[in-house]
Design a protein around this motif. Structure first.
Motif, PDB file in Angstrom:
ATOM      1  N   LEU A   1       3.209   8.184  10.033  1.00 32.36           N
ATOM      2  CA  LEU A   1       2.057   9.012   9.684  1.00 32.36           C
ATOM      3  C   LEU A   1       2.354   9.907   8.484  1.00 32.36           C
ATOM      4  CD1 LEU A   1       0.746  10.102  13.204  1.00 32.36           C
ATOM      5  CD2 LEU A   1      -0.368   8.548  11.602  1.00 32.36           C
ATOM      6  N   LEU A   2       3.561  10.501   8.455  1.00 31.90           N
ATOM      7  CA  LEU A   2       3.879  11.471   7.412  1.00 31.90           C
ATOM      8  C   LEU A   2       4.349  10.832   6.115  1.00 31.90           C
ATOM      9  CD1 LEU A   2       5.705  14.204   9.557  1.00 31.90           C
ATOM     10  CD2 LEU A   2       3.334  14.180   8.765  1.00 31.90           C
ATOM     11  N   THR A   3       4.887   9.614   6.179  1.00 31.86           N
ATOM     12  CA  THR A   3       5.402   8.978   4.967  1.00 31.86           C
ATOM     13  C   THR A   3       4.494   7.886   4.426  1.00 31.86           C
ATOM     14  OG1 THR A   3       6.693   7.362   6.256  1.00 31.86           O
ATOM     15  CG2 THR A   3       7.776   9.439   5.666  1.00 31.86           C
ATOM     16  N   PHE A   4       3.577   7.381   5.238  1.00 31.70           N
ATOM     17  CA  PHE A   4       2.709   6.286   4.775  1.00 31.70           C
ATOM     18  C   PHE A   4       1.225   6.637   4.867  1.00 31.70           C
ATOM     19  CE2 PHE A   4       0.208   2.459   5.941  1.00 31.70           C
ATOM     20  CZ  PHE A   4       0.238   1.833   4.699  1.00 31.70           C
ATOM     21  N   VAL A   5       0.751   7.020   6.054  1.00 35.88           N
ATOM     22  CA  VAL A   5      -0.685   7.206   6.244  1.00 35.88           C
ATOM     23  C   VAL A   5      -1.203   8.396   5.438  1.00 35.88           C
ATOM     24  CG1 VAL A   5      -2.494   7.671   7.934  1.00 35.88           C
ATOM     25  CG2 VAL A   5      -0.627   6.113   8.511  1.00 35.88           C
ATOM     26  N   VAL A   6      -0.627   9.578   5.668  1.00 36.26           N
ATOM     27  CA  VAL A   6      -1.116  10.779   4.981  1.00 36.26           C
ATOM     28  C   VAL A   6      -0.913  10.693   3.460  1.00 36.26           C
ATOM     29  CG1 VAL A   6      -0.833  13.275   4.777  1.00 36.26           C
ATOM     30  CG2 VAL A   6      -0.849  12.207   7.030  1.00 36.26           C
ATOM     31  N   PRO A   7       0.289  10.336   2.969  1.00 39.22           N
ATOM     32  CA  PRO A   7       0.430  10.220   1.510  1.00 39.22           C
ATOM     33  C   PRO A   7      -0.444   9.123   0.911  1.00 39.22           C
ATOM     34  CG  PRO A   7       2.581  10.388   2.552  1.00 39.22           C
ATOM     35  CD  PRO A   7       1.585  10.161   3.647  1.00 39.22           C
TER      36      PRO A   7
ATOM     37  N   ILE B   1      -3.445   8.118   1.929  1.00 40.16           N
ATOM     38  CA  ILE B   1      -4.818   8.622   1.810  1.00 40.16           C
ATOM     39  C   ILE B   1      -4.905   9.676   0.714  1.00 40.16           C
ATOM     40  CG2 ILE B   1      -6.640   9.871   3.032  1.00 40.16           C
ATOM     41  CD1 ILE B   1      -5.722   8.532   5.596  1.00 40.16           C
ATOM     42  N   SER B   2      -3.875  10.537   0.615  1.00 38.24           N
ATOM     43  CA  SER B   2      -3.870  11.562  -0.432  1.00 38.24           C
ATOM     44  C   SER B   2      -3.799  10.950  -1.823  1.00 38.24           C
ATOM     45  CB  SER B   2      -2.675  12.501  -0.234  1.00 38.24           C
ATOM     46  OG  SER B   2      -2.764  13.175   1.006  1.00 38.24           O
ATOM     47  N   ALA B   3      -3.194   9.759  -1.932  1.00 34.03           N
ATOM     48  CA  ALA B   3      -3.088   9.093  -3.229  1.00 34.03           C
ATOM     49  C   ALA B   3      -4.382   8.418  -3.649  1.00 34.03           C
ATOM     50  CB  ALA B   3      -1.954   8.077  -3.204  1.00 34.03           C
ATOM     51  N   GLY B   4      -5.410   8.463  -2.791  1.00 32.41           N
ATOM     52  CA  GLY B   4      -6.707   7.906  -3.153  1.00 32.41           C
ATOM     53  C   GLY B   4      -6.945   6.482  -2.695  1.00 32.41           C
ATOM     54  N   ARG B   5      -6.060   5.931  -1.874  1.00 34.24           N
ATOM     55  CA  ARG B   5      -6.271   4.573  -1.373  1.00 34.24           C
ATOM     56  C   ARG B   5      -7.308   4.576  -0.253  1.00 34.24           C
ATOM     57  NH1 ARG B   5      -2.315   1.523  -3.715  1.00 34.24           N
ATOM     58  NH2 ARG B   5      -0.373   2.593  -4.291  1.00 34.24           N
TER      59      ARG B   5
ATOM     60  N   GLN C   1      -8.932  18.280  -3.145  1.00 30.30           N
ATOM     61  CA  GLN C   1      -8.702  16.897  -3.561  1.00 30.30           C
ATOM     62  C   GLN C   1     -10.041  16.179  -3.598  1.00 30.30           C
ATOM     63  OE1 GLN C   1      -5.075  16.009  -0.776  1.00 30.30           O
ATOM     64  NE2 GLN C   1      -4.923  14.643  -2.518  1.00 30.30           N
ATOM     65  N   SER C   2     -10.630  16.159  -4.759  1.00 28.20           N
ATOM     66  CA  SER C   2     -11.970  15.589  -4.887  1.00 28.20           C
ATOM     67  C   SER C   2     -11.967  14.064  -4.830  1.00 28.20           C
ATOM     68  CB  SER C   2     -12.594  16.038  -6.214  1.00 28.20           C
ATOM     69  OG  SER C   2     -11.761  15.654  -7.309  1.00 28.20           O
ATOM     70  N   ASP C   3     -10.787  13.426  -4.996  1.00 26.14           N
ATOM     71  CA  ASP C   3     -10.744  11.969  -5.006  1.00 26.14           C
ATOM     72  C   ASP C   3     -10.565  11.366  -3.623  1.00 26.14           C
ATOM     73  OD1 ASP C   3      -8.222  13.014  -4.749  1.00 26.14           O
ATOM     74  OD2 ASP C   3      -7.229  11.411  -5.887  1.00 26.14           O
ATOM     75  N   VAL C   4     -10.484  12.183  -2.563  1.00 23.37           N
ATOM     76  CA  VAL C   4     -10.321  11.666  -1.211  1.00 23.37           C
ATOM     77  C   VAL C   4     -11.681  11.207  -0.680  1.00 23.37           C
ATOM     78  CG1 VAL C   4      -9.684  12.241   1.161  1.00 23.37           C
ATOM     79  CG2 VAL C   4      -8.304  13.073  -0.738  1.00 23.37           C
TER      80      VAL C   4
ATOM     81  N   LEU D   1       0.807  -1.217   0.000  1.00 24.24           N
ATOM     82  CA  LEU D   1       0.000   0.000   0.000  1.00 24.24           C
ATOM     83  C   LEU D   1       0.842   1.269   0.000  1.00 24.24           C
ATOM     84  CD1 LEU D   1      -2.703  -1.031   2.630  1.00 24.24           C
ATOM     85  CD2 LEU D   1      -3.013  -0.845   0.154  1.00 24.24           C
ATOM     86  N   TRP D   2       2.159   1.127   0.119  1.00 18.21           N
ATOM     87  CA  TRP D   2       3.007   2.317   0.216  1.00 18.21           C
ATOM     88  C   TRP D   2       2.873   3.162  -1.047  1.00 18.21           C
ATOM     89  CZ3 TRP D   2       5.789   2.661   4.796  1.00 18.21           C
ATOM     90  CH2 TRP D   2       6.531   3.829   4.950  1.00 18.21           C
ATOM     91  N   PRO D   3       2.595   4.456  -0.889  1.00 22.90           N
ATOM     92  CA  PRO D   3       2.404   5.301  -2.090  1.00 22.90           C
ATOM     93  C   PRO D   3       3.684   5.416  -2.891  1.00 22.90           C
ATOM     94  CG  PRO D   3       2.501   6.651  -0.100  1.00 22.90           C
ATOM     95  CD  PRO D   3       2.460   5.229   0.360  1.00 22.90           C
ATOM     96  N   GLU D   4       3.545   5.309  -4.218  1.00 21.40           N
ATOM     97  CA  GLU D   4       4.718   5.400  -5.082  1.00 21.40           C
ATOM     98  C   GLU D   4       5.299   6.798  -5.083  1.00 21.40           C
ATOM     99  OE1 GLU D   4       3.523   4.067  -8.879  1.00 21.40           O
ATOM    100  OE2 GLU D   4       3.053   2.022  -8.228  1.00 21.40           O
ATOM    101  N   ARG D   5       4.451   7.795  -4.983  1.00 19.38           N
ATOM    102  CA  ARG D   5       4.917   9.180  -4.927  1.00 19.38           C
ATOM    103  C   ARG D   5       4.013   9.954  -3.982  1.00 19.38           C
ATOM    104  NH1 ARG D   5       1.796  12.618  -7.893  1.00 19.38           N
ATOM    105  NH2 ARG D   5       0.218  11.652  -9.252  1.00 19.38           N
ATOM    106  N   THR D   6       4.570  10.975  -3.367  1.00 19.77           N
ATOM    107  CA  THR D   6       3.806  11.810  -2.450  1.00 19.77           C
ATOM    108  C   THR D   6       3.182  12.957  -3.215  1.00 19.77           C
ATOM    109  OG1 THR D   6       5.327  11.286  -0.660  1.00 19.77           O
ATOM    110  CG2 THR D   6       3.916  13.207  -0.357  1.00 19.77           C
TER     111      THR D   6
END
Length: 449
Positions: A181-187, A189-193, A263-266, A38-43
């Motif tokens: 939180l800053l490198t996995f959770v927030v990014p 969720i921002s990536a749409g997962r 961010q409409s995709d959140v 689940l780790w985001p590929e990019r922030t």
């Protein structure tokens, strides 16, 4: 996070350790694999093309003047009597005018900073849309970097001074929590997962790292880990059921509405669930660590107690802990929602409509679900700790018929016999030089002794 129990529990027997390792290690590996998948590929980064330039400055002079009269608004709103008017002279410390003094109007409006001579502030440069060559400065806010740094230093020094190595480990766990939180959770969720899935996996990863780093690798910590993980999953399920039953959309506050514009995709509904799970983690690990330590200490103090007796003793302690922690949860939410509570007082709608509105129902669901997860953590962790503690004392039954767990008969102690011989001499054998208060054969002694 969590309670501090500096006394190390006795090592668990190999059989108990093998069972715990076979349970905890696969769960940790599954959490790690899920986090990697689940780790985001990019922030995601916000477009900063329209950011207003911000520069540091120091106030050198504040000049106030009487405010000119203002016509009442369309609804007859009277003029504010305390409205500040005048100019502020600021020495620019950075930017194109560094080293020079510039003038700005005194900040006005809701939330405007109050400035005085010597204040370190943030200047923003505003460009006139009609004439891009013309610009002016306004005061945005105070500089808060130095006070925040000193507060963090004081916080860290107090933790290390009191907790020593355990306090240093707690700071390391806190740093790991923020990093996840800053490198996995927030990014993520921002990536749409899925926010709920990200929150559960991220919370589990934080739990594994923080608990073992802070409290050490032991059977007691493993019991707390299992209890926390089970309670987290239950809290997530309860949150999903509660938000579905109350038809919450996640648009219950202004921040969520503003986020939806950028961010409409959140998924704001999932974001609400994620907030409940992550918010419950800090209290859950405190309760589970305390319950595991309590049962372990009670079992060590009285090895004759069975698993059921250990469970009952630990539950009694857990009830007292829950009674105080529940109040802590409610007060924490109330303290973070004081503007909301003031809004309730000022609202002219009927109380029933206010209580069932989305913005208040959301807070009620947060508190109730977090409390239910907390209540479930006590019996779950206490039962696991009781079973592990009782199993650690079991030994195979001997041929003498002694039942498992019964105390071994005490061997004759030659040291006790020697002390008795010294303190209780036979008649006629006591030395005339012996103290007057030396205990005689009849057991009497001098009261002064």
């Amino acid at each position: 996070m969590g309670a501090d129990h500096t006394r190390h529990a006795p090592s668990a027997p190999p059989r108990v350790r093998r069972v715990l390792v076979a349970t905890v290690v696969p769960l940790f590996v599954a959490t790690l694999v899920a986090a990697l998948l689940l780790w985001p590929e990019r922030t995601p980064t916000a477009d900063g093309g329209e950011d207003v330039p911000r520069y540091h400055g120091t106030v050198t002079q504040v000049l106030t003047v009487p405010c000119p009269p203002v016509e009442p608004g369309p609804e007859g709103t009277p003029e504010r009597a305390d409205r500040p008017c005048g100019t502020v002279t600021v020495r620019a410390d950075s930017g194109p005018d560094a080293g020079q003094e510039v003038e700005t109007p005194i900040p006005d409006g809701p939330g405007a900073p109050r400035v005085a001579v010597g204040d370190e502030i943030i200047l923003v440069e505003l460009v006139d849309p009609a004439d891009p060559e013309t610009s002016s400065y306004n005061i945005a806010e105070h500089q808060r970097g130095k006070p925040l740094i000193w507060l963090v230093v004081l916080f860290a020094a107090a933790i290390v001074a009191f907790g020593r190595w355990r306090g240093l480990a707690a700071l390391g766990g806190l740093a790991a929590s923020f990093a996840i939180l800053l490198t996995f959770v927030v990014p993520g969720i921002s990536a749409g997962r899925s926010p709920l899935l990200i929150a559960v996996v991220g919370s589990a990863l934080i739990m594994f790292i923080v608990l073992y780093l802070t409290h050490g690798i032991s059977a007691q910590t493993s019991v707390a880990v299992l209890g926390t993980l089970g309670s987290l999953v239950l809290t997530g399920l309860l949150a999903a059921a509660a938000t579905a039953a109350t038809h919450l959309t996640g648009f219950g506050d202004e921040d969520a509405t503003t986020l939806s514009m950028f961010q409409s995709d959140v998924d704001l509904h999932g974001l609400l669930l994620a907030g409940i799970v992550i918010g419950s983690l800090g209290v859950l690990d405190d309760v589970t660590v305390t319950q595991a330590a309590t049962v372990t200490e009670v079992g060590n103090a009285n090895p004759k107690l069975t698993a059921l007796q250990l469970y009952k003793a630990g539950t009694r302690v857990g009830r007292a802990h829950i009674a105080s922690v529940v109040n802590t949860i409610v007060l924490a939410y109330a303290g973070a929602s004081l503007p909301l509570m003031l809004l309730l007082v000022a609202d002219s709608r009927p109380t029933g409509q206010v209580l069932t509105s989305e913005f208040l129902a959301q807070e009620i669901v947060r508190s109730v679900v977090a409390t239910l997860g907390l209540v479930a953590a006590v019996p779950l962790t206490t039962a696991l700790a009781a079973v592990v503690t009782a199993a650690g004392r079991r030994t195979p039954e001997k041929k003498t018929g002694r039942p498992d767990g019964a105390p071994r008969p005490r061997p004759p102690a030659q040291r006790d016999d020697a002390l008795e011989a010294l303190s209780d001499p036979r008649a006629g054998s006591q030395s005339p030089d012996a103290p007057a208060g030396w205990r005689n054969r009849e057991g009497g002694s001098d009261p002064a002794w």
